[in-house]
Each structure stands twice: as C-alpha cells, then as structure tokens.
Design a protein around this motif. Structure first.
Motif, mmCIF file in Angstrom:
data_model
loop_
_atom_site.group_PDB
_atom_site.id
_atom_site.type_symbol
_atom_site.label_atom_id
_atom_site.label_comp_id
_atom_site.label_asym_id
_atom_site.label_seq_id
_atom_site.Cartn_x
_atom_site.Cartn_y
_atom_site.Cartn_z
ATOM 1 N N ILE A 158 0.842 -1.208 0.000
ATOM 2 C CA ILE A 158 0.000 0.000 0.000
ATOM 3 C C ILE A 158 0.874 1.255 0.000
ATOM 4 C CG2 ILE A 158 -1.579 1.382 1.412
ATOM 5 C CD1 ILE A 158 -2.955 -1.186 2.246
ATOM 6 N N ARG A 161 3.222 1.024 -3.508
ATOM 7 C CA ARG A 161 2.704 0.739 -4.836
ATOM 8 C C ARG A 161 1.431 1.503 -5.170
ATOM 9 N NH1 ARG A 161 6.821 -0.680 -5.948
ATOM 10 N NH2 ARG A 161 7.839 -2.727 -5.883
ATOM 11 N N THR A 162 0.787 2.103 -4.178
ATOM 12 C CA THR A 162 -0.476 2.774 -4.480
ATOM 13 C C THR A 162 -0.307 4.284 -4.407
ATOM 14 O OG1 THR A 162 -1.285 2.959 -2.216
ATOM 15 C CG2 THR A 162 -1.691 0.865 -3.344
ATOM 16 N N ARG A 163 -1.259 4.965 -5.047
ATOM 17 C CA ARG A 163 -1.213 6.430 -5.003
ATOM 18 C C ARG A 163 -1.509 6.930 -3.603
ATOM 19 N NH1 ARG A 163 -4.728 7.236 -10.396
ATOM 20 N NH2 ARG A 163 -3.138 6.620 -11.892
ATOM 21 N N PHE A 164 -2.392 6.198 -2.888
ATOM 22 C CA PHE A 164 -2.661 6.596 -1.504
ATOM 23 C C PHE A 164 -1.371 6.556 -0.683
ATOM 24 C CE2 PHE A 164 -3.300 4.817 2.788
ATOM 25 C CZ PHE A 164 -3.761 5.962 3.406
ATOM 26 N N LEU A 166 1.661 6.754 -1.765
ATOM 27 C CA LEU A 166 2.543 7.824 -2.235
ATOM 28 C C LEU A 166 2.156 9.148 -1.583
ATOM 29 C CD1 LEU A 166 4.759 8.083 -4.454
ATOM 30 C CD2 LEU A 166 2.952 8.853 -5.976
ATOM 31 N N GLN A 167 0.839 9.394 -1.519
ATOM 32 C CA GLN A 167 0.372 10.653 -0.929
ATOM 33 C C GLN A 167 0.673 10.695 0.564
ATOM 34 O OE1 GLN A 167 -3.671 11.484 -1.995
ATOM 35 N NE2 GLN A 167 -3.200 11.613 -4.168
ATOM 36 N N ARG A 169 3.120 9.149 2.118
ATOM 37 C CA ARG A 169 4.556 9.386 2.309
ATOM 38 C C ARG A 169 4.893 10.837 2.006
ATOM 39 N NH1 ARG A 169 8.048 6.034 -1.058
ATOM 40 N NH2 ARG A 169 6.246 5.783 -2.409
ATOM 41 N N ALA A 170 4.243 11.393 0.975
ATOM 42 C CA ALA A 170 4.496 12.795 0.635
ATOM 43 C C ALA A 170 4.121 13.696 1.811
ATOM 44 C CB ALA A 170 3.700 13.185 -0.611
ATOM 45 N N GLN A 173 6.678 13.435 4.565
ATOM 46 C CA GLN A 173 8.012 13.975 4.296
ATOM 47 C C GLN A 173 8.023 15.483 4.164
ATOM 48 O OE1 GLN A 173 10.269 12.033 1.237
ATOM 49 N NE2 GLN A 173 9.657 10.017 1.942
ATOM 50 N N ASN A 174 6.973 16.045 3.630
ATOM 51 C CA ASN A 174 6.940 17.501 3.479
ATOM 52 C C ASN A 174 5.499 17.970 3.320
ATOM 53 O OD1 ASN A 174 7.305 20.204 2.877
ATOM 54 N ND2 ASN A 174 9.164 19.833 1.713
ATOM 55 N N ALA A 178 3.308 18.931 -0.024
ATOM 56 C CA ALA A 178 2.166 18.070 -0.346
ATOM 57 C C ALA A 178 0.924 18.910 -0.594
ATOM 58 C CB ALA A 178 1.921 17.079 0.793
ATOM 59 N N ILE A 183 -2.477 17.818 -2.725
ATOM 60 C CA ILE A 183 -2.888 16.690 -1.892
ATOM 61 C C ILE A 183 -3.773 17.194 -0.759
ATOM 62 C CG2 ILE A 183 -2.046 14.899 -0.321
ATOM 63 C CD1 ILE A 183 0.418 14.676 -2.126
ATOM 64 N N VAL A 188 -6.191 12.547 3.505
ATOM 65 C CA VAL A 188 -5.138 11.536 3.604
ATOM 66 C C VAL A 188 -4.909 11.154 5.068
ATOM 67 C CG1 VAL A 188 -2.681 11.093 3.221
ATOM 68 C CG2 VAL A 188 -4.021 12.244 1.469
ATOM 69 N N LEU B 92 10.845 19.654 -1.667
ATOM 70 C CA LEU B 92 10.673 18.358 -2.328
ATOM 71 C C LEU B 92 10.319 17.313 -1.280
ATOM 72 C CD1 LEU B 92 13.735 18.646 -4.674
ATOM 73 C CD2 LEU B 92 11.348 18.524 -5.400
ATOM 74 N N PHE B 93 10.041 16.099 -1.738
ATOM 75 C CA PHE B 93 9.882 14.964 -0.829
ATOM 76 C C PHE B 93 11.227 14.245 -0.833
ATOM 77 C CE2 PHE B 93 5.646 15.463 -2.947
ATOM 78 C CZ PHE B 93 5.079 16.186 -1.917
ATOM 79 N N PRO B 94 12.105 14.539 0.152
ATOM 80 C CA PRO B 94 13.519 14.165 0.030
ATOM 81 C C PRO B 94 13.776 12.660 -0.043
ATOM 82 C CG PRO B 94 13.012 14.981 2.237
ATOM 83 C CD PRO B 94 11.820 15.250 1.396
ATOM 84 N N ARG B 95 12.993 11.873 0.698
ATOM 85 C CA ARG B 95 13.264 10.441 0.707
ATOM 86 C C ARG B 95 12.353 9.667 -0.235
ATOM 87 N NH1 ARG B 95 11.719 9.820 5.599
ATOM 88 N NH2 ARG B 95 11.665 12.028 6.053
ATOM 89 N N MET B 96 11.819 10.341 -1.229
ATOM 90 C CA MET B 96 11.130 9.634 -2.300
ATOM 91 C C MET B 96 11.975 9.796 -3.554
ATOM 92 S SD MET B 96 7.081 10.120 -1.481
ATOM 93 C CE MET B 96 6.783 11.377 -2.632
ATOM 94 N N ARG B 103 5.193 11.883 -9.516
ATOM 95 C CA ARG B 103 3.965 11.092 -9.530
ATOM 96 C C ARG B 103 3.005 11.570 -8.450
ATOM 97 N NH1 ARG B 103 3.225 5.154 -7.496
ATOM 98 N NH2 ARG B 103 1.107 4.791 -8.205
ATOM 99 N N ALA B 108 -3.406 14.227 -7.732
ATOM 100 C CA ALA B 108 -3.476 14.538 -6.311
ATOM 101 C C ALA B 108 -4.897 14.929 -5.939
ATOM 102 C CB ALA B 108 -2.506 15.659 -5.966
ATOM 103 N N ALA B 112 -8.152 9.897 -2.187
ATOM 104 C CA ALA B 112 -7.045 8.955 -2.062
ATOM 105 C C ALA B 112 -7.512 7.506 -2.011
ATOM 106 C CB ALA B 112 -6.221 9.288 -0.820
ATOM 107 N N GLN B 115 -7.741 5.555 -4.953
ATOM 108 C CA GLN B 115 -6.474 5.369 -5.653
ATOM 109 C C GLN B 115 -5.716 4.179 -5.118
ATOM 110 O OE1 GLN B 115 -4.363 8.978 -6.011
ATOM 111 N NE2 GLN B 115 -6.200 10.163 -6.312
ATOM 112 N N LEU B 116 -6.388 3.330 -4.331
ATOM 113 C CA LEU B 116 -5.709 2.148 -3.808
ATOM 114 C C LEU B 116 -5.376 1.199 -4.944
ATOM 115 C CD1 LEU B 116 -7.483 1.309 -0.460
ATOM 116 C CD2 LEU B 116 -5.106 1.906 -0.815
#
Lengths: 299, 260
Positions: A158, A161-164, A166-167, A169-170, A173-174, A178, A183, A188, B92-96, B103, B108, B112, B115-116
C-alpha cells in the motif's frame, strides 16, 4: 541454550503483534507528527465489539475479526475528529492531551457497557502445539506471526505501490509541498487513521484470541506496548516499528523465562530507558528526532 | 468564463501585525502571458505568491482566477484549480525517488481511497506522463534516485517538473534559478521557455534580470509592498523609481561600489 532459542522464537512471534501496534502509531505519527494515545483504547472498543458478536450470535472467527475492525475503525474516527482534525492547526501537545482525555472517556464507557470486566474472546486455535525436535510452537503464536507478516507485506505494498501510499509518504516527508501539490491532507490523514485502526484491530484480534479473554485494561496495555515498540525502533520509521516490536517481544520472553513474570515489564521499561539515554533515535533513528535535537542545540 | 489562466488581483493587502507586507496591489495577467516580478528582498514578492496560492488569506483585496473569486481558498483547493508553484527554498519529498516526487503531484486531486488500485493501462499512461515531464527537465536518467541526492540545480528542475505534472494553467515560479551557475541558469531559462510557458500563464520571481527579460514581455516591480512600476522590460528597467529601489541613489551607489 535450548531455552534461549525457544524464548527467542516465542518472543519474535509475540513481538510480531507488538510490531503491528507500533506500525499503527507510526502511520498516525507520519501523517500528523502527533501521538495518538487513544490508539490502544480504540482497538479495545474493537475487541469488545468482537466479543459482543461472539457472545450474542456465537459468530465464527471471521465475523469476530470483522466486528473488531469495524469497532476499532468507528472509535478511531471518533478520536480523529475530536482530538486531531479539530485541533489540526493547534499545538501538537493539544492533540496528545485530548487523546488522553478521550482514552479515559472510552475506557469508562466500555466499563459501563460491559460491567463484568473480564469477558471471553474466541480462541485463535485450540490445536495442540507442534514439536520440531525439542522446540515447540504454539499454534496461536504461529497464526499470529503469519498474519502479522502478511499484514506487513500488504502495508508495504500500500505504501509503495499505491497512489494513496505515495500521498501519505508525501504528507509525512513535506506537508507544505504536499499541500501545494494539491494533496488533500485532511483526507489523507483520516485515511491513515483508518488504516492504523484496521492494523491495530488485527493485532488486537490476534492478541485477544491468544489470551482468550479481554478486559477494559486492554487499551492501556496496547498503547504501552505500541509506544515502547515504536520508541525502540525509532519515532516515525516503518522498519523501525517492526524491529522495535520484535525486540520488545524477545526482551519480554527472555526476562520472563530467566527472571520471572514479575520482571517482564520492568525489563521492557529498562531497555526503553537505556535506548532513550544511549540511542534516543531508536534502532532506525529518523529525521524527526535529529531535527528536534538540532533545533534544541540552536536555541 | 474567462479564458484559462487569467488572473485578476485588486487592492490586495497583507498585514502581519504591525508589518504591512503587501499594500493595495493591482495586477492583471492575461491567458498565456508571462509576467516577471522583481523587487528588492522583502518587497512582498513571495507574499504575493503565498496569497495567490492560498498559504494565508489576504487582509484586504480580491483575487480572481479564470473569472472565479478564489480569495481565501485553502491551498489544496487552489492547486486543484490548476495554479501550480515552485518554491524559493525548495520543498521536495527528500526520501522519495525523483519519479515518485512527480507522480505524487499527478491525480493529487482525486480522493485517495479511490487510488488504492489503479489498472495496468492507467498505470502505463501515468508512467509515460511522469517520464515525459522528467525528460523535459533533463532528469529522465535519474528517475530512480532519491530527490535528496540531486544537486541544487537538479532539485529546482525537479520542482518544476512536479509543478508541471499537475497541468497548471497558471504557474508561479519563485526564483527558479536561485543559486544556479550561469550555465545552469541558461539551461533553466531554456526549459521554462520550451516546456513551462507554452499554453499557460506564468509569473516568475527572479533576481536575474537577463533571464527575466528573455522570458517575460512584461515586468512588474514591487518595493516595500507596493507596486512601483509595470511595463515592458526596457521601459521598467529605465524607470528612475526602479533604479533607485534596486540600486539606491547615485550617492549610495558610489559608497557601495567597492563592496560589490
């Protein structure tokens, strides 16, 4: 030596459920940089919903598991709306303190609704242990470890591999970037809470199904196990949460065997204390802690 | 509805307690136009960007985009109205990975949970689109590296690619060439001219005037939160008020000359 290996195996298998609790805390922490103290109590609502379904309808394990997840999800949304969404822009400590208050509220409500305190929970399995040479494996623990491993794999998929994922994690991280990437952070975040609720419910179901009984104190127990495991692994780190949970399980199993049950929790706290002093970032120390330390140094 | 990318700003004011960061600024941007925004440090350029992109609401004034009033809308909603931006201090998202950074900005806006699961065909379309954006900014070969591993110029280009991936009709670029060498700046200007500007309106904040006059047909100058000049690059850069704001009076220039 045989005892040590036996304890190690038992500890890893039990620790896998602690790892799930720590993952739940980590997901919420990642989305909001906040601690949800009421995470354990929300899971406790779930296991009581499971018990209710079991007692009223003598439902099977699958139905009990589903009821546990639904109960935990509803309680989690309640906590999220009240303690996190409502004070999104407030200080982080406001969320933590109010999640403690809601914890007390939930625990009282469940105690009133279930006055007998201790209730039976259906067993994961009543099969006898399997022997491999001189080592033995309790079936409940084996089920626990396998299910926990599957949950971790699904969670990995999840997140990566998924957009959820990814969002999420985004956001972790920041959050600023985001938001400007379009986003919807509140959405989320709520979904991260729900994912944590489901993972926690699975952990609660596995643990209650092994103990075969539950009390309203389960909430306190789950919050403490999850928090310690997360702190050992490193605040906010997904692999850290897993390693921390496994480490906590092994420390408990070894100290229970060699020192006695009464020393089990004490040893867990001692290890936590040692980590906080010697390696405050945990096993997989992440940016969060180092940033705080840097900020502290600059002051 | 007005044509896409038109921006109207009227009487925009932003006060932070005692400080007035922006005062009574009017600005109009037509569809497909490129506007350069200049002014000394602290003159309100980033505040203006922050107001347009919804970081905070204005104290007074109105912002309308494509004929819709967007004054005070939250940032993620404004971004979905297809206003994109990059940041002076990179976000940025540094650890991606480089790929994941771009992406994350695509789709966005969709909920969400829907988008699973994404089908194979949709994923291929997405992959192609992301790789196209990366190729445009010259980062296709670094798609699998972590964003934090890129040099500064690469990170700025990645931020541009991420902003472009959301298909904005208005793009706000905050010092896109900040901290870059002259060669890197030329490269960035070329990328902006060929890939960022066609088909959309752009506002560029930049201290590098060569780059601005190459990209923008119109310049707007802010000083102490007020608009002090607006017009073609040549006219604006000969305007005495602008020269004074930017370079100081002749007296001051003499005094500061040896330092620079």
């Amino acid at each position: 030596m045989l005892d040590f290996v036996q304890n190690l195996i038992d500890g890893l298998m039990v620790g896998s459920s602690y790892a799930l609790l720590a993952l739940g805390f980590t997901l919420i922490f990642g989305a909001m940089r906040r601690l949800n103290l009421s995470y354990g109590p929300s899971i406790m609502v779930g296991v009581f919903a499971g018990t209710l379904v079991h007692m009223q309808y003598s439902a099977g394990l699958i139905a009990v598991a589903a009821a546990t997840m639904i109960g935990s999800a509803i309680a989690t949304v309640y906590v999220e709306r009240l303690c996190f969404a409502a004070v999104r822009s407030g200080a982080a400590v406001a969320s933590m303190v109010s999640s403690f208050a809601v914890w007390m509220q939930i625990e009282e409500a469940v105690t009133l609704a279930f006055p007998r305190r201790t209730y039976a929970f259906p067993a994961l399995s009543d099969a006898p242990p399997i022997y491999v040479g001189e080592l033995f494996f309790r079936i409940e623990y084996v089920v626990m470890a396998i299910v926990a491993a599957l949950v971790m794999l699904v969670l990995y998929a999840i997140l990566n591999r998924t957009r959820f994922g990814l969002q999420l994690r985004a956001v972790s991280q920041n959050p600023v970037a985001a938001r400007y990437s379009g986003i919807n952070i509140p959405a989320v975040t709520l979904q991260a809470f729900l994912l944590a609720a489901v993972i926690g419910a699975i952990a609660g179901f596995l643990i209650a199904g092994t103990d075969q009984q539950i009390t309203p104190r389960f909430g306190l127990w789950a919050t403490i196990k999850g928090l310690i495991a997360m702190m050992l692994g490193g605040l906010g780190s997904i692999p850290g949460a897993i390693l921390g949970g496994l480490l906590l399980g092994v420390v408990e199993a070894q100290s229970q065997w060699y020192l006695g049950t009464e020393y089990r929790d004490l040893m867990a706290y001692l290890v936590l204390f040692a980590f906080l002093v010697l390696r405050p970032g945990g096993l997989m120390g992440t940016v969060a802690v180092t940033q705080d330390r840097e900020a502290a140094r600059r002051l | 509805m007005a044509s896409p990318g038109t921006l109207r700003i009227e009487g925009l004011t932003k006060r932070f307690q005692a400080l007035t960061a922006l005062e009574d600024v009017d600005l109009a941007l037509e569809s497909g136009e490129a506007l350069g925004l200049i002014g000394p440090n602290g003159s309100g350029k980033t505040t203006l960007f922050n107001l347009i992109s919804g970081v905070y609401p204005p104290s007074a004034g109105r912002i309308s985009f494509n004929g819709n009033d967007i004054t005070g809308d939250p940032a993620h909603r404004i971004s979905r109205r297809s206003i994109g931006r990059t940041f002076q201090n990179l976000r940025l998202f540094p650890r991606m990975t480089v790929y994941e950074n771009v992406r994350a900005a695509r789709h966005a806006g969709a909920p969400a949970l829907s988008q699973l699961w994404v089908g194979r065909a949709a994923r291929r379309v997405e992959r192609d689109a992301v790789m196209d954006r990366l190729a445009e900014v010259g980062l296709a070969d670094r798609a699998e590296d972590l964003a934090a591993e890129l040099p500064l110029a690469g990170q700025r280009r990645l931020e541009l690619a991420r902003a472009l991936a959301a298909k904005p009709t208005l793009l706000l670029l905050d010092e896109p060439a900040g901290g870059m060498t002259p060669a890197e700046t030329d490269h960035m200007a070329e990328i902006i001219a060929t890939h960022a500007m066609p088909g959309r309106s752009v506002i560029v904040v930049e201290h590098k005037l060569d780059m601005l006059s190459r990209l923008c047909n119109r310049l707007c100058v802010l000083n102490f939160g007020r608009k002090i000049a607006e017009g073609t690059a040549d006219a604006v850069l000969r305007n005495p008020d602008v020269l004074e704001a930017y370079l100081g009076t002749e007296d001051e220039q003499d005094r500061h000359a040896p330092v620079d």
